[in-house]
Design an enzyme around this catalytic site. Structure first.
Site, PDB file in Angstrom:
ATOM      1  N   LYS A 186      -2.341  -5.857  40.995  1.00  0.00           N
ATOM      2  CA  LYS A 186      -2.630  -4.477  40.575  1.00  0.00           C
ATOM      3  C   LYS A 186      -2.406  -3.540  41.762  1.00  0.00           C
ATOM      4  CE  LYS A 186      -6.266  -1.734  38.272  1.00  0.00           C
ATOM      5  NZ  LYS A 186      -7.641  -1.724  37.717  1.00  0.00           N
TER       6      LYS A 186
ATOM      7  N   SER B  31      -8.116   0.030  32.817  1.00  0.00           N
ATOM      8  CA  SER B  31      -7.067   0.570  33.656  1.00  0.00           C
ATOM      9  C   SER B  31      -6.045  -0.463  34.122  1.00  0.00           C
ATOM     10  CB  SER B  31      -7.676   1.217  34.903  1.00  0.00           C
ATOM     11  OG  SER B  31      -8.316   0.234  35.716  1.00  0.00           O
TER      12      SER B  31
ATOM     13  N   SER C 202     -12.228  -2.429  32.849  1.00  0.00           N
ATOM     14  CA  SER C 202     -10.786  -2.443  33.096  1.00  0.00           C
ATOM     15  C   SER C 202     -10.126  -3.804  33.204  1.00  0.00           C
ATOM     16  CB  SER C 202     -10.471  -1.664  34.368  1.00  0.00           C
ATOM     17  OG  SER C 202     -10.478  -0.306  34.075  1.00  0.00           O
TER      18      SER C 202
HETATM   19  N1  GLN Z   1     -12.301   3.124  31.210  1.00  0.00           N
HETATM   20  C1  GLN Z   1     -13.322   3.266  32.194  1.00  0.00           C
HETATM   21  C2  GLN Z   1     -13.093   4.525  32.973  1.00  0.00           C
HETATM   22  O1  GLN Z   1     -12.161   5.178  32.707  1.00  0.00           O
HETATM   23  C3  GLN Z   1     -13.369   2.068  33.093  1.00  0.00           C
HETATM   24  C4  GLN Z   1     -12.222   1.973  34.005  1.00  0.00           C
HETATM   25  C5  GLN Z   1     -12.331   0.811  34.950  1.00  0.00           C
HETATM   26  O2  GLN Z   1     -13.026  -0.169  34.665  1.00  0.00           O
HETATM   27  N2  GLN Z   1     -11.660   0.936  36.088  1.00  0.00           N
HETATM   28  O3  GLN Z   1     -13.827   4.867  33.854  1.00  0.00           O
END
Ligand code: GLN
Length: 492
Positions: free
Chosen positions: A78, A158, A182
């Site tokens: 990532k 994400s 995410s």
């Molecule tokens: N969807 C959540 C956010 O936008 C979690 C994102 C994540 O876990 N990095 O904050």
């Protein structure tokens, strides 16, 4: 020869050890698959030369009878993990083409164990999102499509690039980070396995920070066993991260296949949401049935503060983000837009460098931390967080070993479907996952079935702190019952 990209990580490891194929062959097969799959936009940077050099090294080590637990295994990383000398952007324009002069601890440990880096994977900008649509490199496409449709679907976020790449056979495993879901949500949207370990299990050092008290790294792979293999290499104490916990890393793979007889599995009644789809409800009951058939005992439990988790998360996470992102000032990293004076330069850089979702978080975070609002919002959210954590503790104190829930409230949705005026539509994706981050617990997502349109759906298992092993044992029971999920190839 079999298609080397369709092997599991464990099969590839065994094939390399038996010298059925080399790491260079395995790596080349993945590099070729990546080239054919550019339409998915999963990788934001391919590193073929580095990959081949690492593969050659691994082959030499294996030939000499050596090699770590991941010797010669090609992985995707990532783009939130700092990779020494290799562009790391968090998929934000503000990092420009920042090349860190250091390597994150997690990736250092993967390379120590012999893994091969194929490239950097797309994600939502600074990991803020649930669909991988906020990336400055454009959205990632899910390799899955609805039956009889060619509409493009999101892979979740994400860590959407990681999920898409693993599901489409563009790496044998990938790293992700999970602040509110995410890893688990994209794993569920793409029919693969993803685990967010206990907070403190993996070092956060060298990972671009979003919300430091929630961020945790973890692996994606196509089987439970493969995620167990990867987590063993990723986890461990690191003095450079003060929140990393000094605790031995178990042989997680040994937990795969272990009996779950007698384990008590909690079914939290507050997760049965009003208006929850019948498909999700069925998936959840099916998962419970499978665990029961394997000898686990099901008990209804209550997590009474569940409904406050999402609102509290959207105070805590932006608050920490606004503080963490203050460092992007046009001086220290990547991009800079000049101005008439230094303040203007900061403003211009941040205005041009951050995308709209990141700006929204910075503004919300700054607001909830500001004098006069701090007690009403931030402090209150922290108190709610303590209550959420206590809900889980009470449940575990009653002898519950793990909790079963759906991973997401729906299957993957279409590109652009939830990016309208109301950001809450997107935030609701994390309704089942954020509680776990707020409580710092481990959570795994495992594919459990498909919806009526042929899209994969995931189940989530939440464990006691540092008891990832039980999640691997239970996850494998679901995997055995549900089978594997492979998308029909349309992308070349
Ligand atoms: N969807 C959540 C956010 O936008 C979690 C994102 C994540 O876990 N990095 O904050």
């Amino acid at each position: 020869m079999t298609d080397l990209t369709s092997l599991t990580l464990a099969e590839a490891r065994d094939g390399l050890a038996r010298k059925t194929f080399t790491s260079v062959e395995l790596t080349d097969a993945h590099l070729a698959a990546m080239e054919r799959a550019r339409a998915l936009n999963a990788y934001v940077l391919e590193t073929p030369e580095q990959a081949r050099a690492m593969a050659r090294d691994a082959d030499a080590t294996i030939a000499n009878g050596g090699g770590g637990p991941l010797a010669g295994i090609p992985l995707g990383i990532k783009d939130l993990f700092a990779t020494n000398g290799v562009r790391t952007t968090a998929c934000s324009k503000i990092l420009g083409d920042f090349k860190p002069p250091y390597e994150s601890t997690v990736t250092t440990q993967l390379w120590r164990d012999g893994a091969v880096m194929l490239g950097k994977l797309n994600n939502d900008e600074f990991a803020m999102g649930s669909s991988n649509e906020t990336s400055c490199f454009g959205p990632v496409i899910n390799p899955w499509r609805r039956d009889g449709s060619d509409a493009k679907l999101v892979p979740g976020g994400s860590s959407g690039g990681s999920a898409s790449a693993v599901a489409a056979g563009l790496c044998l495993g990938a790293t992700g980070t999970d602040t509110g879901g995410s890893i688990r949500q994209p794993a569920a949207f793409t029919g693969i396995v993803g685990i967010k370990p206990t907070y403190g299990r993996c070092s956060r050092w060298g990972i671009v920070a979003f919300a430091s008290s929630l961020d945790q790294a973890g692996p994606f792979a196509r089987t439970v066993r493969d995620t167990a293999i990867l987590l063993r290499s990723m986890a461990g104490y690191d003095p450079k991260d003060t929140t990393s916990v000094d605790r031995a890393v178990p042989d997680y793979e040994a937990a795969v296949g272990k009996s779950v007889k007698g384990l008590r599995i909690g079914i939290p009644k507050e997760y049965r949401l009003d208006g929850m789809s019948a498909e999700i409800d069925r998936l959840w009951s099916q998962g419970a049935e499978w665990l029961k058939a394997a000898g686990a005992e099901l008990v209804e439990v209550s997590l009474p503060h569940t409904r406050y988790a999402l609102p509290a998360y959207y105070i805590v996470a932006p608050a920490e983000a606004s503080s963490n992102l203050a460092r992007y000032d046009g001086v220290r990293y990547g991009a800079r837009v000049d101005g008439n004076n230094i303040v203007e330069m900061y403003e211009n850089t941040r205005a041009a460098g951050f995308g709209p979702e990141v700006k929204r978080r910075v503004m919300i975070g700054t607001y909830v931390l500001s004098a006069g609002y701090y007690d009403a919002y931030y402090l209150r959210a922290q108190k709610v967080r303590t209550l959420i954590k206590k809900d889980f503790e009470d449940c575990f104190a009653q002898g519950v070993h793990a909790i079963l829930t759906p991973a997401t409230p729906s299957a993957a949705f279409g590109i652009g479907e939830k990016t309208g005026a109301d950001p809450i539509e997107m935030y609701l994706n994390d309704i089942f996952t954020v509680t776990v981050n707020m409580a710092g617990l481990p959570g795994i997502a495992v594919p459990g079935g498909k919806d009526a349109q042929g899209l994969p759906l995931g189940l989530q298992l939440v464990g006691r702190p540092f008891d990832e092993e039980t999640l691997f044992s239970l996850g494998e029971v679901i995997e055995q019952a549900a089978g594997h999920f492979t998308p029909a190839r349309w992308w070349g």
